[in-house]
Design a protein around this motif. Structure first.
Motif: not given
Length: 196
Positions: A90-108
């Motif tokens: 769970r914590l490993g997955l949460l730590s990988t989410l930190e780099g995924l916070r952008s509008d472009d990433f969300d739209a794609e």
């Protein structure tokens, strides 16, 4: 003896993959998944259809493929070993989410999720991809002396929560919801957090 690659070769390959994915998603949106051919995607990206197949074995893979499995496996392996296998995952997955916070990433991501849930050929491959992700993370935990059955169950539970969060977020209306993918996944994974 292998010929050393030029410093730009890996970045060129990553650029080609990203270009193929971006053009594929655009064409799927414009023409529909079924009516878009691999040849059209390759032409739009300025490469041959053979280059497409060197990067993605199938048309479904251009939607589902992502570079996160090795990152997730490494992040799980970096968690403190005194934690349970479930909490490490769970914590490993949460730590990988930190780099995924952008509008472009969300739209794609929303575009990819719409395809993944609405196109039967892509939907069928989701579970195959999840099994590969699960295998990669289980391998890391087992190498750290976690019992295989415990590793399987722990990773399965975390990926189940992740999938639920992905599908719920992907089906939501972005204009009404306004949430970020990373926030939705954190909320889904919080269900598995240890309680005092």
């Amino acid at each position: 003896m292998a010929t050393p690659q030029s410093p730009t070769a890996p970045s060129r390959a990553v650029g080609t993959r990203r270009s193929l994915q971006a053009h594929a998603l655009r064409l799927f949106e414009e023409q529909g998944y079924e009516r878009t051919t691999v040849a059209q995607i390759a032409a739009a990206a300025g490469v041959s259809h053979m280059t497409f197949f060197r990067n993605f074995p199938t048309k479904e893979d251009v939607v589902l493929d992502d570079p996160y499995d090795p990152l997730l496996a490494d992040a799980v392996g970096a968690q403190p070993r005194e934690l349970s296998a479930l909490e490490r995952t769970r914590l490993g997955l949460l730590s990988t989410l930190e780099g995924l916070r952008s509008d472009d990433f969300d739209a794609e991501s929303r575009q990819r999720l719409r395809l993944a849930t609405s196109v039967p050929a892509v939907r069928a491959r989701i579970w195959e991809n999840m099994a590969k992700t699960q295998g990669a993370v289980v391998e890391v935990l087992v190498a750290q002396e976690v019992e295989p059955a415990v590793a399987e169950a722990s990773v399965g539970a975390v990926l189940g929560a992740l999938t639920s969060g992905l599908l719920h977020w992907g089906a939501s209306d972005p204009s009404a919801d306004g949430s970020r993918l990373a926030d939705a996944l954190e909320a889904a994974l919080d269900v598995l957090a240890p309680r005092p």
